[in-house]
Design a protein around this motif. Structure first.
Motif, short mmCIF file in Angstrom:
data_model
loop_
_atom_site.label_atom_id
_atom_site.label_comp_id
_atom_site.label_asym_id
_atom_site.label_seq_id
_atom_site.Cartn_x
_atom_site.Cartn_y
_atom_site.Cartn_z
N UNK A 56 0.84 -1.21 0.00
CA UNK A 56 0.00 0.00 0.00
C UNK A 56 0.87 1.25 0.00
N UNK A 57 1.96 1.23 0.75
CA UNK A 57 2.89 2.38 0.77
C UNK A 57 3.61 2.51 -0.57
N UNK A 58 3.96 1.38 -1.16
CA UNK A 58 4.59 1.43 -2.49
C UNK A 58 3.63 2.06 -3.48
N UNK A 59 2.37 1.68 -3.43
CA UNK A 59 1.37 2.26 -4.34
C UNK A 59 1.23 3.76 -4.09
N UNK A 60 1.15 4.16 -2.82
CA UNK A 60 0.98 5.57 -2.50
C UNK A 60 2.16 6.40 -3.03
N UNK A 61 3.36 5.92 -2.82
CA UNK A 61 4.54 6.68 -3.26
C UNK A 61 4.69 6.65 -4.77
N UNK A 62 4.33 5.55 -5.40
CA UNK A 62 4.43 5.45 -6.86
C UNK A 62 3.43 6.38 -7.53
N UNK A 63 2.28 6.60 -6.91
CA UNK A 63 1.28 7.51 -7.49
C UNK A 63 1.82 8.93 -7.67
N UNK A 64 2.82 9.31 -6.91
CA UNK A 64 3.44 10.63 -7.07
C UNK A 64 4.22 10.72 -8.37
N UNK A 65 4.57 9.57 -8.96
CA UNK A 65 5.34 9.54 -10.20
C UNK A 65 4.51 9.15 -11.41
N UNK A 66 3.44 8.43 -11.18
CA UNK A 66 2.62 7.95 -12.30
C UNK A 66 1.20 7.72 -11.80
N UNK A 67 0.20 8.11 -12.61
CA UNK A 67 -1.19 7.96 -12.15
C UNK A 67 -1.69 6.52 -12.13
N UNK A 68 -0.96 5.61 -12.74
CA UNK A 68 -1.42 4.23 -12.84
C UNK A 68 -0.26 3.26 -12.57
N UNK A 69 0.13 3.08 -11.31
CA UNK A 69 1.24 2.18 -11.00
C UNK A 69 0.94 0.75 -11.45
N UNK A 70 1.98 0.05 -11.85
CA UNK A 70 1.87 -1.37 -12.18
C UNK A 70 2.45 -2.15 -11.00
N UNK A 71 1.59 -2.78 -10.22
CA UNK A 71 2.02 -3.53 -9.06
C UNK A 71 1.61 -4.99 -9.23
#
Length: 178
Positions: free
Chosen positions: A138-153
């Protein structure tokens, strides 16, 4: 999968862990130069890869990376990596990033202290979350959203706990959570 799309951290495959870690400690500038050279070669190879991806109409995403962490965290200092490794990863990925190719980094071990550096290098996707090591998807998703609107997890069942010894109900619950 194209494991070698980024600059090659895993010199331990060639030289062994002891020799690699000793070289990082004793000759950090020499190891950085190896990363620099590898990044230039890899960037050229990635230009060919990009041409093939377009020619064959492949999905514009690449799964790559190497084991850079163990269960406790990075194998070498995050500060060393920030100064001497991640800039070369960015250089190696630049042809792909400029073309809009999404980069997904393999994440065994506890990568949490490296996450911002990975994101700054161009990764907008991650795979292989070992929650038992302190990784928080969940933290990875939250931080990745700052770089891209659609993270691939991309996650799966725990290969150290649930998959080998979980009950059918535990396996089902983890699949639902993922």
């Amino acid at each position: 999968n194209f494991w070698d799309a980024g600059a090659n951290f895993s010199l331990y495959f060639e030289y062994g862990y002891e020799a690699f870690l000793a070289a990082v400690a004793l000759y950090p500038e020499a190891i950085e130069r190896i990363y620099w050279e590898n990044a230039l070669q890899t960037a050229e190879r990635n230009k060919v890869l990009l041409k093939l991806m377009r020619e064959w109409e492949l999905i514009p995403a690449i799964f790559c990376g190497c084991d850079i962490c163990d269960n406790r965290g990075p194998m070498v200092s995050p500060d060393y990596l920030r100064a001497n490794y991640w800039p070369h990863v960015r250089t190696s990925l630049e042809p792909l990033l400029e073309a809009g190719i999404r980069m997904v980094h393999h994440c065994d071990g506890n990568v949490m202290t490296l996450l911002d550096d990975m994101l700054a290098s161009g990764f907008t996707g991650f795979q292989g979350f070992q929650t038992e090591c302190g990784v928080d998807p969940a933290e990875i998703r939250r931080r990745t959203l700052a770089y891209h609107p659609d993270p691939l997890l991309l996650g799966g069942l725990s290969v150290t706990r649930t998959l080998p010894s979980g009950s059918p109900d535990e396996v089902r619950a983890e699949v639902d959570r993922i």
